[in-house]
Scaffold this motif. Sequence first.
Motif, short mmCIF file in Angstrom:
data_model
loop_
_atom_site.label_atom_id
_atom_site.label_comp_id
_atom_site.label_asym_id
_atom_site.label_seq_id
_atom_site.Cartn_x
_atom_site.Cartn_y
_atom_site.Cartn_z
N SER A 134 0.81 -1.09 -0.29
CA SER A 134 0.10 -0.06 0.23
C SER A 134 0.99 1.39 0.09
N THR A 135 2.25 1.22 0.29
CA THR A 135 3.08 2.43 1.06
C THR A 135 3.33 2.78 -0.33
N LEU A 136 3.56 1.57 -1.18
CA LEU A 136 4.58 2.05 -2.92
C LEU A 136 3.61 2.09 -3.12
N ASN A 137 2.19 1.67 -3.35
CA ASN A 137 1.49 2.05 -4.43
C ASN A 137 0.60 3.62 -4.53
N LEU A 138 0.24 3.87 -2.94
CA LEU A 138 0.77 5.44 -2.94
C LEU A 138 1.35 6.36 -3.58
N ILE A 139 2.86 6.28 -2.89
CA ILE A 139 3.97 6.82 -3.95
C ILE A 139 3.71 7.09 -5.37
N ALA A 140 3.19 5.51 -5.73
CA ALA A 140 3.08 5.64 -7.19
C ALA A 140 1.95 6.26 -7.18
N LEU A 141 1.01 6.51 -6.79
CA LEU A 141 0.12 7.55 -7.26
C LEU A 141 0.52 8.88 -6.88
N CYS A 142 1.18 9.12 -5.97
CA CYS A 142 1.85 10.43 -6.30
C CYS A 142 2.58 10.64 -7.11
N LYS B 96 0.69 19.85 -8.33
CA LYS B 96 2.48 20.09 -7.40
C LYS B 96 1.28 19.26 -6.14
N VAL B 97 1.81 17.87 -5.65
CA VAL B 97 1.48 17.63 -4.96
C VAL B 97 3.77 16.61 -4.59
N PHE B 98 3.88 16.22 -2.69
CA PHE B 98 5.16 16.44 -3.05
C PHE B 98 4.59 14.89 -1.80
N PHE B 99 5.73 13.82 -1.40
CA PHE B 99 5.32 12.93 -0.12
C PHE B 99 6.80 12.94 0.35
N THR B 100 6.55 12.78 1.64
CA THR B 100 7.10 11.99 2.69
C THR B 100 6.72 10.89 3.53
N ILE B 101 7.73 9.71 3.76
CA ILE B 101 7.23 8.80 4.67
C ILE B 101 8.23 9.24 5.60
N ASP B 102 7.36 9.06 6.77
CA ASP B 102 8.03 9.00 8.36
C ASP B 102 8.38 7.45 8.80
N ALA B 103 8.79 7.15 10.19
CA ALA B 103 9.35 5.93 10.44
C ALA B 103 8.21 4.68 9.82
N PRO C 262 4.86 3.10 7.41
CA PRO C 262 4.37 2.72 6.18
C PRO C 262 3.79 4.09 5.96
N HIS C 263 3.56 5.14 6.74
CA HIS C 263 2.83 6.35 6.18
C HIS C 263 2.90 7.07 5.24
N VAL C 264 2.79 7.75 4.74
CA VAL C 264 2.94 8.38 3.94
C VAL C 264 1.90 9.22 3.82
N LEU D 89 -7.66 10.09 -4.55
CA LEU D 89 -7.06 9.08 -3.02
C LEU D 89 -8.42 8.68 -2.91
N ALA D 90 -9.90 9.07 -3.23
CA ALA D 90 -10.66 8.43 -3.44
C ALA D 90 -10.64 7.16 -3.19
N GLU D 91 -10.05 7.55 -4.64
CA GLU D 91 -10.87 5.91 -5.69
C GLU D 91 -9.19 4.52 -5.43
N SER D 92 -8.04 5.52 -4.36
CA SER D 92 -7.64 4.49 -4.45
C SER D 92 -7.86 2.57 -3.04
N LYS D 93 -7.70 1.22 -3.66
CA LYS D 93 -7.32 1.05 -2.70
C LYS D 93 -6.82 0.75 -1.37
N ASP D 94 -5.72 1.41 -1.40
CA ASP D 94 -4.68 1.28 -0.51
C ASP D 94 -4.61 2.44 1.09
N LEU D 95 -5.65 2.94 0.42
CA LEU D 95 -5.93 4.67 1.99
C LEU D 95 -6.60 3.97 3.05
#
Length: 72
Positions: free
Chosen positions: A5-13, A22-29, A31-33, A49-55
């Motif tokens: 799910s983490t990787l899929n949300l990164i790919a969505l971004c 213009k959207v950017f991501f970061t990840i803490d320690a 799986p949280h994007v 995001l609403a269309e994502s099954k990983d959220l």
Amino acid sequence: YWNASTLNLIALCRQMQHEGIKVFFTIDAGPHVKLFYESAYEEKILIHLAESKDLVSTIKTRMGGGVKRLNP
């Protein structure tokens, strides 16, 4: 700690970036994007995001006011 799910949300971004959003991501320690974006893009981002099954959940917040000196 990253999972599928983490990787899929990164790919969505990255997909949204490719679309000109213009959207950017970061990840803490873990799986949280975290997404950072200008408010003008919020509606488009929320639609993606609403269309994502990983959220799992979303928390909306604002950027902090920056560093402030406590003792002048």
